[in-house]
Design a protein around this motif. Structure first.
Motif, short mmCIF file in Angstrom:
data_model
loop_
_atom_site.label_atom_id
_atom_site.label_comp_id
_atom_site.label_asym_id
_atom_site.label_seq_id
_atom_site.Cartn_x
_atom_site.Cartn_y
_atom_site.Cartn_z
N THR A 230 3.57 -0.62 -14.23
CA THR A 230 2.94 0.28 -13.27
C THR A 230 1.85 -0.45 -12.50
O THR A 230 1.74 -0.33 -11.28
CB THR A 230 2.33 1.49 -14.01
OG1 THR A 230 3.31 2.01 -14.89
CG2 THR A 230 1.91 2.56 -13.03
N ALA A 232 1.68 -3.52 -11.87
CA ALA A 232 2.30 -4.46 -10.92
C ALA A 232 2.72 -3.74 -9.65
O ALA A 232 2.48 -4.22 -8.54
CB ALA A 232 3.51 -5.13 -11.58
N GLN A 233 3.31 -2.55 -9.80
CA GLN A 233 3.68 -1.78 -8.61
C GLN A 233 2.45 -1.41 -7.80
O GLN A 233 2.47 -1.41 -6.58
CB GLN A 233 4.40 -0.49 -9.02
CG GLN A 233 5.82 -0.70 -9.46
CD GLN A 233 6.39 0.60 -9.97
OE1 GLN A 233 6.02 1.10 -11.02
NE2 GLN A 233 7.28 1.19 -9.20
N MET A 234 1.37 -1.09 -8.53
CA MET A 234 0.15 -0.65 -7.85
C MET A 234 -0.45 -1.75 -6.98
O MET A 234 -1.11 -1.46 -5.99
CB MET A 234 -0.88 -0.16 -8.87
CG MET A 234 -0.64 1.28 -9.29
SD MET A 234 -1.39 1.73 -10.87
CE MET A 234 -2.98 0.99 -10.77
N GLY A 236 1.34 -3.87 -5.41
CA GLY A 236 2.28 -4.18 -4.32
C GLY A 236 3.40 -5.12 -4.69
O GLY A 236 4.02 -5.71 -3.81
N ILE A 237 3.67 -5.28 -5.99
CA ILE A 237 4.76 -6.17 -6.40
C ILE A 237 6.08 -5.39 -6.41
O ILE A 237 6.15 -4.30 -6.99
CB ILE A 237 4.48 -6.77 -7.79
CG1 ILE A 237 3.26 -7.67 -7.72
CG2 ILE A 237 5.69 -7.53 -8.32
CD1 ILE A 237 2.74 -8.12 -9.07
N HIS B 72 5.42 0.01 -4.43
CA HIS B 72 4.88 -1.26 -3.92
C HIS B 72 4.79 -1.27 -2.40
O HIS B 72 3.91 -1.89 -1.83
CB HIS B 72 5.71 -2.44 -4.44
CG HIS B 72 7.07 -2.54 -3.85
ND1 HIS B 72 8.15 -1.89 -4.37
CD2 HIS B 72 7.52 -3.22 -2.77
CE1 HIS B 72 9.21 -2.15 -3.65
NE2 HIS B 72 8.87 -2.96 -2.67
N SER B 75 1.63 0.58 -1.54
CA SER B 75 0.50 -0.32 -1.77
C SER B 75 0.38 -1.32 -0.62
O SER B 75 -0.71 -1.60 -0.13
CB SER B 75 0.71 -1.03 -3.10
OG SER B 75 -0.10 -2.16 -3.18
N PHE B 89 -3.93 -6.10 -16.21
CA PHE B 89 -3.08 -7.09 -16.87
C PHE B 89 -3.92 -7.71 -17.98
O PHE B 89 -4.66 -8.67 -17.76
CB PHE B 89 -2.59 -8.12 -15.86
CG PHE B 89 -1.93 -7.46 -14.67
CD1 PHE B 89 -0.82 -6.67 -14.85
CD2 PHE B 89 -2.44 -7.61 -13.40
CE1 PHE B 89 -0.22 -6.03 -13.78
CE2 PHE B 89 -1.85 -6.98 -12.32
CZ PHE B 89 -0.73 -6.19 -12.51
N TYR B 103 -2.33 -9.52 -4.04
CA TYR B 103 -0.94 -10.00 -3.97
C TYR B 103 -0.35 -9.85 -2.58
O TYR B 103 0.38 -10.71 -2.11
CB TYR B 103 -0.09 -9.22 -4.98
CG TYR B 103 1.35 -9.63 -5.04
CD1 TYR B 103 1.74 -10.80 -5.68
CD2 TYR B 103 2.34 -8.85 -4.43
CE1 TYR B 103 3.06 -11.18 -5.74
CE2 TYR B 103 3.67 -9.24 -4.47
CZ TYR B 103 4.03 -10.39 -5.13
OH TYR B 103 5.34 -10.77 -5.18
#
Lengths: 347, 235
Positions: A230, A232-234, A236-237, B72, B75, B89, B103
């Protein structure tokens, strides 16, 4: 004063780490290395290191796919099989051609053509498998994901094994060696060029792969997906992109391992089973999803196998690691180097 | 209008949580979404961020329909979501978490500028830049999550319960940071249970009750509202 206290904390920290399961394992392995080098001769070490590099390649891919996509991939060995097959199909005609038209430069390069072709086909197949199978499952349902994806990989393995048998038959499709040159002499041990190159390829690939994961933007994104989907999606991945890439990388590494070991493992339908089991030994040994540990684990398992076959007998090569896995699962279920195993979707 | 939500219905599985929720956030505004536990505040933010597909209704961002986009993509369009569980992370360093926040920013120079800004806003993060995110204290984690959200230079920041589980003085730090961001021109949609403080620092607010918008208006006026006083402020 301050300095000595810093030193004593460092000493304490080192001692603490050495008494953990990982520390004990590493100490024991170092002892085993020294003992075997003295008792059995250095060739056991050379063998262990060459196969270890390949196990590490396989285990890293397996571990990555589990960490990023939560897929326990039991078709991983079949990508190894595809690697052996592709390299055989590319290298053999080249080799025939070169026997009629000798060229020392081409003879040096031809094996790399086979290995590189295997790498490409492996990556491509990984993309196809992800798009046609796992992506579809993910879109339909994420319930019982680990179990469902596990069953799918077992099915995929059956299809690939029988596909090989249908199209190319059950014969051994192997080569005696890639390079027809004199073996290299190292510490009184003759290492064939094939083995030396296999080890070199493994080391270079793992180093590049490591750099890619730790230092590049995309590598960081892969680790991010493994740690928190989640999150990571946040930031922008694109999950789909990372999943396709992970599957491609993992399959490519397995296929490359198969291709560079073609002189040891001739291609036949079920050639991938043993590498699959070994890769799972490694991954269970170090903990699921632990990519760094998988590298060390590859060498540890290879050492264990070499020592077993030398001191106990070749037939025991798979028995001892399996017994060890049972012990580890009983007493340290998250693996020697593992902390808690956390699935991507169960956080 | 920067963000416009029209007639939103959303939920999980058989459970519908949001019923016909409509709200908007204008450029530069600091808007709060308050309400009791289980009212659907978090669900609203998660739906806007694209983590839950809406069942009905539309969400527009900068005039474009985003309710059908993947998380994504949303975002990348300029909405940063700082979730309640933070979704850091944890096995990466503070620095790497912040880099991942940027990113979608390809411009290296811009990345470094924002990094400087975030480290300036939260000096604690700079002190701990090489520490793993999983080893930070609760307050530091919130700061890191907000900092990571800022790293993409978002046009809209969605913040979910930043005060949850924090000691009062740390809560104040976090609110001060949000104030600073707002003065920098960042548009913020804040979800909070701490109604009193929230209504004092925001421009406008929506009160969400049982999945519906019960009240909306200027924060100052809501502070005087009889229902708000009785239900949330204990007066």
């Amino acid at each position: 004063m301050a300095r000595s206290s810093v030193q004593s904390t460092i000493v304490f920290e080192v001692l603490r780490r050495l008494t953990t399961a990982a520390g004990i394992t590493i100490i024991l392995s170092v002892v085993a290395v020294i003992v075997s080098a003295v008792v059995a001769g250095p060739f056991t070490l050379v063998n262990a290191i060459v196969t270890g590099g390949m196990w590490a390649l396989l285990a890293v891919g397996l571990s990555l796919v589990f960490g990023v996509m939560n897929i326990p991939n039991f078709a991983h060995g079949e990508f190894f099989m595809v690697g052996t097959l592709v390299s055989y199909l590319v290298f053999t005609p080249l080799h025939k051609y070169l026997r009629q038209n000798p060229s020392s430069v081409l003879s040096t390069v031809a094996p790399f053509a086979g290995i590189f072709a295997a790498l490409l086909v492996g990556a491509l197949l990984g993309v196809v498998v992800e798009k046609l199978i796992f992506f579809q499952l993910r879109r339909r349902s994420r319930e019982q994901w680990v179990m469902n994806s596990f069953l799918l990989t077992v099915g995929l393995s059956v299809v690939m094994i029988n596909g090989h048998q249908l199209l190319w038959g059950t014969n051994f499709k192997g080569i005696p060696r890639y390079w027809d040159v004199k073996p290299i002499d190292l510490f009184g041990v003759n290492i064939s060029m094939d083995r030396a190159v296999a080890l070199g390829l493994a080391v270079v690939t793992i180093a590049i792969f490591w750099f890619f994961l730790m230092r590049t933007r995309t590598g960081r994104a892969i680790r991010a997906v493994a740690q928190d989907e989640t999150g990571a999606q946040m930031v922008g991945i694109d999950l789909n992109r990372i999943q396709v890439l992970t599957m491609a990388l993992s399959s490519a590494l397995a296929a490359m391992a198969g291709a560079s070991l073609l002189f040891m493992f001739p291609s036949y339908p079920t050639v991938g089973l043993k590498p699959l089991y070994v890769a799972w030994y490694v991954v269970i040994l170090v903990g699921l999803g632990n990519v760094a540990g998988a590298t060390i684990g590859g060498f540890l398992v290879a050492l264990l196998q070499t020592l077993t076959s030398y001191f106990i007998g070749v037939g025991w090569e798979d028995v001892v690691p399996t017994a060890l896995i049972i012990l580890i699962l009983l007493f340290k279920p998250s693996g020697l180097f593992g902390s808690e195993v956390k699935g991507v979707w169960e956080q | 209008m920067l963000l416009e939500v029209k007639g939103l219905n959303a939920g999980y599985g058989f459970l519908q949580v949001l019923w016909d929720v409509s709200l908007y956030v204008a450029q530069g505004e600091f808007v709060a979404l308050v309400g009791p536990n289980g009212a659907g505040k978090t669900t609203t933010l998660r739906t806007i961020a694209g983590l839950i597909p809406p069942r009905q209704g539309e969400i527009f961002f900068k005039g474009e329909l985003i309710s059908k986009l993947a998380a994504h993509k949303i975002s990348q369009m300029g909405i940063s979501f700082v979730s309640e569980s933070l979704n850091l992370f944890t096995a990466m360093s503070v620095h790497e978490n912040l880099l991942l926040g940027a990113y979608v920013v390809r411009d290296r120079q811009k990345q470094l500028e924002t990094l400087d800004f975030v480290y300036h806003l939260f000096p604690r993060l700079k002190e701990r830049r090489n520490q793993l995110a999983g080893t930070l204290s609760g307050g530091e984690r919130k700061m890191l999550a907000i900092g990571r959200g800022m790293m993409s230079n978002p046009d809209l920041l969605l913040v979910d319960e930043p005060s949850l589980g924090l000691a009062p003085n740390l809560t104040l730090d976090v609110f001060n940071a949000l104030e600073t961001l707002r003065q920098q021109g960042v548009t913020i949609l804040l979800v909070e249970q701490n109604v009193n403080t929230t209504l004092h620092i925001t421009d406008r607010a929506y009160v969400l009750e049982q999945g519906r918008i019960a009240l909306e208006g200027k924060s100052k006026e809501l502070l005087e509202n009889k229902h708000v006083k009785e239900a949330f402020l204990g007066m």
